[in-house]
Design a protein around this motif. Sequence first.
Motif, mmCIF file in Angstrom:
data_model
loop_
_atom_site.group_PDB
_atom_site.id
_atom_site.type_symbol
_atom_site.label_atom_id
_atom_site.label_comp_id
_atom_site.label_asym_id
_atom_site.label_seq_id
_atom_site.Cartn_x
_atom_site.Cartn_y
_atom_site.Cartn_z
ATOM 1 N N VAL A 1 1.928 1.544 5.754
ATOM 2 C CA VAL A 1 2.655 0.349 6.212
ATOM 3 C C VAL A 1 1.885 -0.283 7.374
ATOM 4 N N ALA A 2 1.417 0.558 8.301
ATOM 5 C CA ALA A 2 0.692 0.051 9.470
ATOM 6 C C ALA A 2 -0.598 -0.661 9.053
ATOM 7 N N ALA A 3 -1.288 -0.114 8.053
ATOM 8 C CA ALA A 3 -2.538 -0.748 7.593
ATOM 9 C C ALA A 3 -2.250 -2.143 7.049
ATOM 10 N N ASP A 4 -1.164 -2.262 6.287
ATOM 11 C CA ASP A 4 -0.796 -3.590 5.768
ATOM 12 C C ASP A 4 -0.478 -4.547 6.911
ATOM 13 N N LEU A 5 0.212 -4.038 7.932
ATOM 14 C CA LEU A 5 0.579 -4.909 9.057
ATOM 15 C C LEU A 5 -0.663 -5.379 9.822
ATOM 16 N N VAL A 6 -1.622 -4.481 9.999
ATOM 17 C CA VAL A 6 -2.848 -4.872 10.707
ATOM 18 C C VAL A 6 -3.593 -5.946 9.901
ATOM 19 N N ASP A 7 -3.634 -5.787 8.584
ATOM 20 C CA ASP A 7 -4.288 -6.802 7.741
ATOM 21 C C ASP A 7 -3.600 -8.153 7.905
ATOM 22 N N GLU B 1 0.832 -1.221 0.000
ATOM 23 C CA GLU B 1 0.000 0.000 0.000
ATOM 24 C C GLU B 1 0.856 1.258 0.000
ATOM 25 N N ALA B 2 1.985 1.215 0.715
ATOM 26 C CA ALA B 2 2.828 2.415 0.854
ATOM 27 C C ALA B 2 3.623 2.732 -0.403
ATOM 28 N N ALA B 3 3.609 1.825 -1.381
ATOM 29 C CA ALA B 3 4.442 2.035 -2.572
ATOM 30 C C ALA B 3 3.830 3.048 -3.541
ATOM 31 N N VAL B 4 2.523 3.232 -3.470
ATOM 32 C CA VAL B 4 1.871 4.160 -4.413
ATOM 33 C C VAL B 4 1.101 5.217 -3.638
ATOM 34 N N ALA B 5 1.452 6.472 -3.891
ATOM 35 C CA ALA B 5 0.721 7.602 -3.315
ATOM 36 C C ALA B 5 0.728 7.604 -1.777
ATOM 37 N N GLY B 6 1.858 7.227 -1.201
ATOM 38 C CA GLY B 6 2.114 7.369 0.238
ATOM 39 C C GLY B 6 0.964 6.953 1.129
ATOM 40 N N GLY B 7 0.320 7.925 1.750
ATOM 41 C CA GLY B 7 -0.710 7.634 2.734
ATOM 42 C C GLY B 7 -2.100 7.422 2.163
#
Length: 430
Positions: free
Chosen positions: A312-318, A131-137
């Motif tokens: 990054v945090a959203a991916d980790l929570v998933d 998720e963090a690779a495109v358009a940051g937040g």
Amino acid sequence: MKPALKIAVAGLGTVGAGTLQLLARQAELLATRAGRRIVVAAVSARDRRRDRGVDLSAARWYEDAAAMAADPEIDVVVELIGGAEGVALNVIDSALKHKKHVVTANKALMAEHGTRLAAEAEKAGVALAFEAAVAGGIPVIKTLRESLAGNRLARVYGILNGTSNFILTTMRETGREFAEVLAEAQKLGYAEADPSFDIDGVDAAHKLAILASVAFGRPVDLGGVYAEGIRHISRLDIDFAEELGYRIKLLGIARLTDHGLEQRVHPCMVPRETPIAAVEGVFNAVVAEGDFVGRVVLEGRGAGAFPTASSVAADLVDIASGRYVPAFGVPAASLNALPGAAMERHQGAYYIRLMVVDQPGVIADVAAALRDEHVSMESVIQRGRAPGEAVPVVLTTHVTVEAAMQRAIERITALGSVLEPPRMIRIEDF
Ligand code: HSE
């Protein structure tokens, strides 16, 4: 509560430090949302002594990030090093080989190797989250891949490079020229280490290739992206754009056409009243057009430590919750190798700005070149009066084919009365 999710972070630069701070400050919130704690068990970075604003005494330090990715205690490897090859790629390869989930903010690497890595993650039964690779937040990957799953998308486009958008916005607001504003962007720390990645459309091309893959379920095709940057945009063009009711934006556009999937990054004239025209400064935005949902617009911060850490945090929570899908939405074997549409077949309207000698017959010669290539003019503006000297002439065309437009520009360039190479900017109809 389930056992903690143990993560290893490779790369503690701006985004790495931001991610560690978010994980520390939001630890309770994330544990509640994920149903388990997310613990930084190992880190790897070049400089051990730098203060990252968090206590790292409980984390193991690794000199060798690829060895860290093989540590049996680790569940997830977070790659925040950057660069398409080298250490970053070794770390991810090592993590997938050892069946560990991967979270990365690395757009260049995903654009170059995303398809292969997605297949390997799938084989290993782990997540490859980016998720963090495109358009940051901006939560654009999840939105396109999951939230819009009920739609066929016709077009996805956006402002994918904050530095270029900052430069274009500042040029318009302050009346300064490109080189001066680029120097300011570099001083402010916005530009990539190699500014060419920002201003020549390379960074936006990486991001567009990833978005197109997610949106259209096809292998990532970076080589199929036409990329042109903003170096040739001058203050004069920005003023003419305003006069014509447009704003100039560097856009990445992926669109289904009769000839296949078009992927292009270049400066565009966009109507001033469209949502994308209002996205200014370092902000990014992504627009998706779905057959059932209509137009969806996402806007936010496309770079920076905390916005990127948020993704990054959203991916980790998933991952901690066991919620993850194939990297590009469909199993790697089902990615559909839609043909790419060549840029020469692109159809659109054009803005052309010439510097011509102010003398009789010049416009007639230019019009003849357009006529010979079957390009239909929509409007002509000529300003000023300076007999025998250079004056700007601006033409806009009706929808025409790129190849014809390019041939017409060659003819116009060859005219003795045309003093500089013509400037061409494509007009988008949103
Ligand atoms: N250099 C990038 C930009 C940073 O200006 O948007 C995030 O990829």
